[in-house]
Scaffold this active site. Sequence first.
Site, mmCIF file in Angstrom:
data_model
loop_
_atom_site.group_PDB
_atom_site.id
_atom_site.type_symbol
_atom_site.label_atom_id
_atom_site.label_comp_id
_atom_site.label_asym_id
_atom_site.label_seq_id
_atom_site.Cartn_x
_atom_site.Cartn_y
_atom_site.Cartn_z
ATOM 1 N N LEU A 91 0.836 -1.203 0.000
ATOM 2 C CA LEU A 91 0.000 0.000 0.000
ATOM 3 C C LEU A 91 0.873 1.258 0.000
ATOM 4 C CD1 LEU A 91 -2.693 -1.087 2.601
ATOM 5 C CD2 LEU A 91 -2.796 -1.240 0.107
ATOM 6 N N GLY A 111 2.158 -5.492 8.443
ATOM 7 C CA GLY A 111 2.204 -4.096 8.077
ATOM 8 C C GLY A 111 1.208 -3.784 6.977
ATOM 9 N N ASP A 112 1.682 -3.207 5.896
ATOM 10 C CA ASP A 112 0.810 -2.874 4.764
ATOM 11 C C ASP A 112 1.047 -3.799 3.577
ATOM 12 O OD1 ASP A 112 3.347 -1.994 4.281
ATOM 13 O OD2 ASP A 112 2.745 -0.167 3.238
ATOM 14 N N GLU A 113 1.560 -5.008 3.819
ATOM 15 C CA GLU A 113 1.831 -5.966 2.756
ATOM 16 C C GLU A 113 0.731 -7.016 2.716
ATOM 17 O OE1 GLU A 113 5.691 -7.483 3.507
ATOM 18 O OE2 GLU A 113 6.730 -5.803 2.576
#
Length: 868
Positions: free
Chosen positions: A483, A524-526
């Site tokens: 993201l 996280g954002d993965e």
Amino acid sequence: MKGSTKLNKSQKQAENKLRRLTLLAQRYKQAYITQGALLRLSELASTISDMRDFYPAIHKMVSELLHAENFYVVFYDNESELYSPQYFSDEKDQQIIDQVPSSAFSSGLTGYVVRTGKPLLCDSQQFEQLIAEGHIQSQGSPSTHWLGIPLCRGSKVIGVMAIQSYNEKQLYTESDLDLFCSIGGHTITALDRVKSRELLEDTVRQRTRQLQKINSSLQKEIKERSNAEQLQAALYRISELTASSHDMNSFYHAVHQVLSGLMPAENCYIALLDPDKAKLTFPFYLDQYSPPARERPLSRGFTEYVIRCGDARLINSEKATELVNAGEIRRGMASPNHQARYSTSWLGAPLLIDQKVIGVIALQSYEQSYSYSDTELNILRFVSQHIAVAIQRKLATEQQKRQQEDLERKVFESTRELRQTNLFLRLQVEERKKAEQKLFYEANHDALTGLANRQMFLQQLKQQFALSKRQPQLNMALLFIDLDRFKLINDTLGHHVGDAFLIEVSKRLLSTVREHDLVARLGGDEFVVLLTSLLDDTDAEDIAERIIDRIRQPFLLQGQPVHSGASIGIAQFQNDHSAAEAILRDADAAMYQAKSMGRNRFVIFNDTMRERMLQALTMEQVIQQALEQQQFTAVFEPVLCGQGRDLMGYEVHTQWQHPELGTQYDFSKYAADAGMTPQIEQLMLQQACRHLTVSNNDTGLLTVKLSTAHLQQPELFEKLKQQLAVLEHKHRLCLAFTERELLQADSSAYGPLKQLKQMGIRLALHQFAAETAPMGLLLQQLFEFVKLDATFCRQLPRNEQKRQLLQMLQTLALSYKFRLLADGVDNADLLNLLLAEGCCFMQGKYVAELLSAHELANAPSVVFQQLA
């Protein structure tokens, strides 16, 4: 005169013609006789198979053609030079032939024919001449005429066939010699045929006798083995009856069926002794002519006789009469009130348990045509032992079953109050199952978004990878999603808004994929999306475009729109992938390529990226070689106490002196990918400990940064403790760990950190506030130093919110006894701001410039170098 002359000439011609015709007739007659003799000889060779019949037949045939009352055949062995008479018929010397030695034939006419190898027609005069010349010696009775021919096999003489006459009126002619030679020439062939047939028939007879004997033995063995198998099967069946039969009655009937398969058992009964051994009971009684026997006291019946003997007995009518007369038995005990029919053959065996008789099993026959034998006696004796064990076991089982039923009834009556408790326990078990299911769900799903976590995703990826290997037509692709602007959203709007953002992203991802596709959050954002059963390679691209469009749409967070994007790497399944992790690696590489190309797009992994990865792999090999050759050395960055401009200590960094690449600092990513970071860190720690040992106290505190692998892997942690245990000045060593790695390690790192602190090692938290600034790490009271991230410090002059966070951290530092250390101090303005805020420990380019040459002179032996 002319007429007379012509007449004489015609007469002579007629006489010559008559002589020729007579000669031809004689020759034809001789050929006819010879041909007939040869046919007779061939017929003899075909019909006679015994040599004892062959020579008399030859003699008879020759006698029909020639004067042959005296006929003999002698064989000669070329190797031993011995003569052996095969057939001898002589009117004068018949009685003495058995005493004639072999040498007698050698010196006589027989030996002469053998030596010359030619037929011989010899009269008395010629016989005397041969003696006079020394060719022969006189042997036996002298004959008036002798005719002999050699018997040859190939070029070797193997014997002589001869006829002789003692009558002067019966002499042999040259035509007799020719006929005899023709017969002798074919005699050897006929002789070989007869011998071969004789040998063949004798071999056949011997082999037939052997086969008959073997067949008889095999039949006997087959019968014995069949009986043994039948008996063994019966024993297995008896053993199984203990468990398979429902009650004793069915058990006894089943035992009777087994016995019926071994011998006639139309009349059979089982008698058991009571515990006092005073009565007999008959739990099973089957008889053609008698009603079932009743319980009775012991008496003098056949059954009691077997009990007294303790062995199986076969009693026929004669034996029964003998026992009755001796007073051993009394007949009619089975039914004393009924006129019983006596058995003609009775067979009984005791039921023994531990050499004690518990009863008898008996069979009987009422027919005169059938009587039991000793074989059946032995079978019953053998089977009765197993029947006794089975009966004892079955009785014990029945008794145990009754006791169990009584016990169950008592337990049921006495534990009625516990049913409620049992119900409560069942409810607890159900609750525990639900809790286990919940734990399993939590272990395999992300706590925030509810998506599959890394563990579950890797498991599903490996399963789908194995399936695609077996069925390549099932296309598979992996989307790796990162993201955009997530860190900015998290830092500016707070963690709770960042969490809401991730939850909304997970919903949008689920809405863009199919039901059987897997969406997971790695951390996280993965995010990753596992696409299966793709019909076309472009399907993955279509889904990636839908995801990008959905993520590009604004998010409404805290009443205000927030914009983001997605960088996506796509990796298609290829047959050359060696493992499932290789697809994830390719997708990750493609995602980084998408970010480097401007974000908010997707990139498909290709061969060019693979070549770059191979180049990176080559770099990893170079690092491995550098580690083996000790090319890594420690450099020291000073840490300043700003108020007094004093040197607090140094932070150890790694420098790579490559002979061709020169000095390298930024190689951490390659080292991490190769899994060699812990080894390099151990090398730096060794050099730092060595400096602490040889330097004085003016060096101050040495800080060495380590990865959390040293805390999470037991073998690395044990090696770390062994390395620190021998260090003398432990209080001068500080081990630093980054905020990001500690958050990923969760609480698993707290135990090892406490052990290091108990050893006297100081601990530092590095790169704090680089991402989330988690206050929970500070409240553990494990760290004596908290090093602020350089980016965070550089933003302090223009970001009021970060200055407020710094003030709050100063307050926490006073309360929880830790010291703040600012990194990235590159100018005087930032140094003064930090001092004004109360942060006095700092490092950076400007700090290094403030240190005087005198202070650097007291540094460790490795000269300080300004890091790039």
